[in-house]
Design a protein around this motif. Sequence first.
Motif, mmCIF file in Angstrom:
data_model
loop_
_atom_site.group_PDB
_atom_site.id
_atom_site.type_symbol
_atom_site.label_atom_id
_atom_site.label_comp_id
_atom_site.label_asym_id
_atom_site.label_seq_id
_atom_site.Cartn_x
_atom_site.Cartn_y
_atom_site.Cartn_z
ATOM 1 N N ALA A 92 6.945 11.110 15.741
ATOM 2 C CA ALA A 92 7.065 9.874 16.616
ATOM 3 C C ALA A 92 8.071 8.954 16.198
ATOM 4 N N LEU A 93 8.555 8.839 15.001
ATOM 5 C CA LEU A 93 9.515 8.095 14.415
ATOM 6 C C LEU A 93 10.986 8.381 14.518
ATOM 7 N N LYS A 94 11.875 7.396 14.850
ATOM 8 C CA LYS A 94 13.330 8.003 14.982
ATOM 9 C C LYS A 94 13.749 8.623 13.472
ATOM 10 N N THR A 95 14.786 9.114 13.508
ATOM 11 C CA THR A 95 15.258 9.727 12.277
ATOM 12 C C THR A 95 15.445 8.883 11.180
ATOM 13 N N ASP A 96 16.000 7.657 11.460
ATOM 14 C CA ASP A 96 15.992 6.517 10.515
ATOM 15 C C ASP A 96 14.973 5.544 10.418
ATOM 16 N N GLY A 97 13.882 5.781 11.099
ATOM 17 C CA GLY A 97 12.782 4.855 11.102
ATOM 18 C C GLY A 97 11.758 5.073 9.852
ATOM 19 N N PHE A 98 10.843 3.986 9.855
ATOM 20 C CA PHE A 98 10.337 3.800 8.392
ATOM 21 C C PHE A 98 8.524 3.955 8.837
ATOM 22 N N PHE A 99 7.535 4.458 7.897
ATOM 23 C CA PHE A 99 6.422 4.635 7.831
ATOM 24 C C PHE A 99 5.750 3.563 6.907
ATOM 25 N N GLY A 100 5.231 2.696 7.141
ATOM 26 C CA GLY A 100 4.314 1.724 6.082
ATOM 27 C C GLY A 100 2.835 2.124 6.193
ATOM 28 N N MET A 101 2.137 2.025 5.020
ATOM 29 C CA MET A 101 0.865 2.301 5.052
ATOM 30 C C MET A 101 0.191 1.574 3.998
ATOM 31 N N THR A 102 -1.045 1.475 3.975
ATOM 32 C CA THR A 102 -2.163 0.995 2.892
ATOM 33 C C THR A 102 -3.267 2.137 2.909
ATOM 34 N N CYS A 103 -3.622 2.433 1.623
ATOM 35 C CA CYS A 103 -4.805 3.400 1.693
ATOM 36 C C CYS A 103 -5.368 2.954 0.375
ATOM 37 N N PHE A 104 -6.705 3.742 0.171
ATOM 38 C CA PHE A 104 -7.505 3.335 -0.839
ATOM 39 C C PHE A 104 -7.112 4.144 -2.006
ATOM 40 N N ASP A 105 -7.027 3.423 -3.436
ATOM 41 C CA ASP A 105 -6.966 4.207 -4.533
ATOM 42 C C ASP A 105 -8.502 4.726 -4.994
ATOM 43 N N THR A 106 -8.375 4.946 -6.223
ATOM 44 C CA THR A 106 -9.932 5.516 -6.685
ATOM 45 C C THR A 106 -10.702 4.542 -6.964
ATOM 46 N N THR A 107 -10.485 3.207 -6.933
ATOM 47 C CA THR A 107 -11.306 2.185 -7.327
ATOM 48 C C THR A 107 -11.773 1.394 -5.913
ATOM 49 N N GLY A 108 -11.139 1.719 -4.920
ATOM 50 C CA GLY A 108 -11.480 1.214 -3.409
ATOM 51 C C GLY A 108 -12.165 2.202 -2.576
ATOM 52 N N GLY A 109 -11.973 3.487 -2.601
ATOM 53 C CA GLY A 109 -12.677 4.503 -2.223
ATOM 54 C C GLY A 109 -13.188 5.454 -3.101
ATOM 55 N N GLN A 110 -13.678 6.641 -2.443
ATOM 56 C CA GLN A 110 -14.564 7.572 -3.437
ATOM 57 C C GLN A 110 -13.449 8.656 -3.546
ATOM 58 N N PRO A 111 -13.393 8.868 -4.804
ATOM 59 C CA PRO A 111 -12.284 9.762 -5.265
ATOM 60 C C PRO A 111 -12.723 11.455 -5.234
ATOM 61 N N VAL A 112 -13.137 11.720 -4.238
ATOM 62 C CA VAL A 112 -13.684 13.070 -3.961
ATOM 63 C C VAL A 112 -12.617 14.122 -3.498
ATOM 64 N N GLU A 113 -12.640 15.313 -4.021
ATOM 65 C CA GLU A 113 -11.709 16.353 -3.512
ATOM 66 C C GLU A 113 -11.940 16.740 -2.188
ATOM 67 N N ASP A 114 -10.968 17.567 -1.622
ATOM 68 C CA ASP A 114 -11.275 18.232 -0.109
ATOM 69 C C ASP A 114 -12.379 19.133 -0.113
ATOM 70 N N ARG A 115 -12.508 20.136 -1.070
ATOM 71 C CA ARG A 115 -13.779 20.772 -1.112
ATOM 72 C C ARG A 115 -14.940 20.243 -1.096
ATOM 73 N N GLU A 116 -15.063 19.324 -1.781
ATOM 74 C CA GLU A 116 -16.435 18.556 -1.813
ATOM 75 C C GLU A 116 -16.855 18.229 -0.588
ATOM 76 N N ILE A 117 -16.089 17.624 0.151
ATOM 77 C CA ILE A 117 -16.129 16.983 1.352
ATOM 78 C C ILE A 117 -16.769 18.023 2.378
ATOM 79 N N TYR A 118 -16.211 19.420 2.529
ATOM 80 C CA TYR A 118 -16.756 20.399 3.166
ATOM 81 C C TYR A 118 -18.046 20.953 2.794
ATOM 82 N N GLU A 119 -18.058 20.939 1.277
ATOM 83 C CA GLU A 119 -19.110 21.548 0.908
ATOM 84 C C GLU A 119 -20.393 20.648 0.978
#
Length: 239
Positions: free
Chosen positions: A151-178
């Motif tokens: 969706a971005l132009k080739t010279d566009g930018f993507f900004g983001m915020t997301c949880f670190d391991t103190t803000g969110g649960q540090p689960v591995e992908d496999r654990e989520i599906y198990e």
Amino acid sequence: MCARKPNLNNEDAALFDRGLPEVVDWESFYAEGKRTPPFLRNVPDENLVGFVGQRRLESGSAIDLGCGIGRNAVYLAKAGFRVDAVDLSRTAIARGRQFAEEGRVHVNFIVGSVFDIRLRENHYDVAYDSGLFHHIPPHRRPHYLDTVRRALKTDGFFGMTCFDTTGGQPVEDREIYECGTMPPGIGYTEDRLRDILNGFFEILELRPMKDCPEDADVLCMPGLWTVLMKPLALAERSQ
């Protein structure tokens, strides 16, 4: 391993979705009005304000993905951007429209999932995600990142915020599906986040969100990463 299956089509992804019940009912979250987290204040993220103030992001077309009450979308509109803003919650979108009206700016608010709407390719100068990424299940990540990149132009930018391991649960992908359930937010280490993003974007900056007083005119929250990226070309991504 199912958690790492890339680029699922919509039918396959829907099967995985049914195996991971949604933890947060976003319509109820915004409609009940019982919670008062910092991100329900009508102030933009400190990193986004910094990116614009430093002229790393300049006016053009922007999309706010998982916009919530529209606080960042309204800020971008006030800064001169033409803004689309997407969220699942009608209640959140209604509040965003009210904030835009009060701020005397126009934002094109869209009720829906980022996986259901069709984003124009090579269209946006800026894409922004404040807290959506850590709610995306692992099997949806590649599609999401590829959709944003396209969706971005080739010279566009993507900004983001997301949880670190103190803000969110540090689960591995496999654990989520198990376990068969998504946490209320996945917490990422810096190395894990870089590993996921590097296949789609060039990371220009990755740092913890800054501290600031509770009554500041920007949002600062502990437990969050802030990221600024540029999209990789298709040829670069395939290498």
